[in-house]
Design an enzyme around this catalytic site. Structure first.
Site, PDB file in Angstrom:
ATOM      1  N   LYS A 201      32.927   5.490  29.902  1.00 45.35           N
ATOM      2  CA  LYS A 201      33.994   5.788  30.859  1.00 45.35           C
ATOM      3  C   LYS A 201      35.094   4.732  30.794  1.00 45.35           C
ATOM      4  O   LYS A 201      36.272   5.047  30.994  1.00 45.35           O
ATOM      5  CB  LYS A 201      33.403   5.895  32.266  1.00 45.35           C
ATOM      6  CG  LYS A 201      32.388   7.033  32.420  1.00 45.35           C
ATOM      7  CD  LYS A 201      31.796   7.071  33.808  1.00 45.35           C
ATOM      8  CE  LYS A 201      30.754   8.178  33.946  1.00 45.35           C
ATOM      9  NZ  LYS A 201      29.548   7.902  33.129  1.00 45.35           N
TER      10      LYS A 201
ATOM     11  N   ASP B 200      28.696  -9.086  41.306  1.00 48.78           N
ATOM     12  CA  ASP B 200      28.103  -8.154  42.270  1.00 48.78           C
ATOM     13  C   ASP B 200      29.249  -7.410  42.942  1.00 48.78           C
ATOM     14  O   ASP B 200      30.108  -8.027  43.590  1.00 48.78           O
ATOM     15  CB  ASP B 200      27.289  -8.943  43.285  1.00 48.78           C
ATOM     16  CG  ASP B 200      26.642  -8.056  44.341  1.00 48.78           C
ATOM     17  OD1 ASP B 200      26.954  -6.848  44.399  1.00 48.78           O
ATOM     18  OD2 ASP B 200      25.835  -8.582  45.132  1.00 48.78           O
TER      19      ASP B 200
ATOM     20  N   CYS C 256      25.067  10.799  38.436  1.00 46.92           N
ATOM     21  CA  CYS C 256      24.349  11.858  37.711  1.00 46.92           C
ATOM     22  C   CYS C 256      23.111  12.306  38.465  1.00 46.92           C
ATOM     23  O   CYS C 256      22.064  12.562  37.870  1.00 46.92           O
ATOM     24  CB  CYS C 256      23.991  11.407  36.299  1.00 46.92           C
ATOM     25  SG  CYS C 256      23.019   9.886  36.220  1.00 46.92           S
TER      26      CYS C 256
END
Length: 466
Positions: free
Chosen positions: A283, A324, A393
């Site tokens: 991506k 993070d 997903c």
């Protein structure tokens, strides 16, 4: 087939355990035995200990029994495990139909030997006698199972004799764990849930995202152009790196559904873009090709090294940041943010059949909480008028639609940007009434010779008020 007087199958009675082979003695290892033993061990790790299959099959850090095998035996182990996991509810039903009573409490090692043997007999091109013989030898060489060797022999031999009848009976069993089938039925209805369950038995397609000239690459690689603008390949011999265009970085492997979220931004020329869970980088590459100045963020430095390696092959560059996301505060905001969030991955069962055996409802709930936390923070990184695509997903709306709905319900200055079905010819059915993407494995039918379907994916577009 052995029948009762009423015509029903007569179940096999568990007899007194066999002790034919003295403890401590074993026959010389038979060809193929180590591969079956490795498969049973890894099946136990996946189903009982919830360990991911990819990790067990890693050539460097995987299961020791697997690493000790030659490449041909490793390929056999992968085939056995993928087949067993895809069909496990049906395999369990087949074994149960041949037993008068359930397997003894705690006999998990015995179950795995039977399941591995049954998978070969029912679904793989392995001679029945070989599958039976090696399963019996497995039982004899394992102190936990030695006393059940006669049971293994009887059940699997009978399964081979009655294969056609058994396959007809278990074909009515959904090849998916009941806990997840119930969630799919609640979300999509009974018929759709059963169709999704059945679709996971189909081979996963190989899709490519191309830098340019999709028509040309489809012709060169014997594929077809997809509604996403990518290319789907027909079956071919050899590995991916052997294909034309790999070395020069003309394309990369990426499921059609996974390529959709980055395409929702359109032209990113002159814009600052961020891929916030970036590795392995497919991506990220799409955002770069759309014209964005891209920052690729991932919590793992090792995963970022893989991302940079992938971008190097493609001849693309991005700023990479190991951080993070929940505490990430860049000096400037972004005009476009892609947040493909960590999820249960239940939309990828065609290529990862272990997912539904290593995850459970508690994992979906935990991941949905994490996704919401990541999304709320990511929205603070948008510039006024900036757009964010949230995706993952998972097939479960708890990890997609419901997360976005909660955030929109109490977050000011953020609005949904509906996706138009007219902009996605061939995928109109994947656009929900709210204008979100929801792909299902049953979508995207292909011509004969080309695998149909795609991963289950969710994607929604949000915008910060200008």
């Amino acid at each position: 087939m052995v029948l009762n007087s009423d015509g029903t199958r007569k179940p096999f009675r568990i007899q007194k355990p066999s002790t034919d082979r003295p403890a401590g003695r074993s026959a010389p290892a038979k060809p193929g035995l180590q591969a079956r033993a490795a498969a049973a061990k890894i099946l136990a790790a996946v189903v009982d200990r919830k360990l991911p299959l990819d990790g067990a099959l890693d050539h460097e850090h995987g299961n020791p029994a697997y690493k000790a095998l030659g490449e041909s035996d490793r390929a056999l182990v992968r085939a056995i495990l993928n087949t067993t996991l895809r069909h496990l509810p049906r395999i369990d039903a087949a074994i149960a139909s041949l037993l008068e009573s359930p397997l003894p409490e705690g006999a998990r090692a015995l179950h795995h030997v039977l399941a591995i043997g049954a998978a070969q007999i029912l679904y793989l091109d392995v001679p029945d006698h070989s599958a039976v013989d090696l399963a019996v030898e497995q039982a004899n060489q394992d102190p936990r199972n030695r006393r059940f060797a006669k049971l293994v022999n009887a059940v699997l031999r009978r399964l081979g004799r009655e294969k056609d009848e058994v396959l007809a009976e278990i074909g009515k069993v959904a090849p998916m764990p009941s806990w997840f089938l119930a969630r799919l039925e609640k979300a999509y209805g009974r018929d759709a849930a059963l169709a999704i369950s059945q679709s996971q038995l189909e081979p996963a397609a190989i899709d490519l995202t191309v830098k340019s000239d999709a028509d040309g690459w489809a012709k060169r690689l014997n594929g077809v152009v997809l509604p996403t603008g990518g290319v789907r390949l027909a079956a071919f011999d050899g590995g991916i790196p052997s294909l034309e265009g790999f070395d020069e970085g003309a394309w990369w492997v990426q499921d059609a559904a996974a390529s959709i979220p980055a395409r929702l931004f359109g032209d990113l020329s002159g814009k600052r873009a961020a891929d916030l869970c970036a590795a392995p980088g497919g991506k990220t590459a799409q955002l770069i090709l759309a014209g964005g100045a891209v920052t690729a963020l991932d919590q793992s430095e090792s995963r970022l090294r893989r991302l940079r390696s992938n971008l190097d092959r493609l001849g693309l560059t991005a700023e990479t940041v190991a951080a993070d996301l929940t505490t990430f505060k860049p000096p400037k905001g972004f005009d476009a943010i892609l947040l493909d969030a960590p999820c249960s991955s239940t939309g990828t069962t065609r290529r990862h059949p272990d997912v539904l055996w290593t995850k459970g409802p508690e994992d979906i709930a935990r991941l949905a909480v994490l996704q919401e936390r990541l999304l709320r923070h990511a929205l603070t990184l948008l510039t006024p008028g900036g757009m964010l695509v949230f995706s993952n997903c998972s097939l479960d709306p708890a990890e997609g639609e419901e997360v976005v709905a909660r955030v929109l319900s109490d977050t000011g200055a953020i609005e949904r940007v509906p996706i138009s079905a007219g902009d996605w010819p061939g995928l109109e059915a994947a656009i929900t009434p709210l204008g979100e993407f929801r792909t299902l494995p049953t979508m995207l039918k292909m011509p004969e010779g080309i695998a149909s379907g795609l991963d289950g994916f969710y994607a929604g577009v949000l915008r910060r008020a200008g």
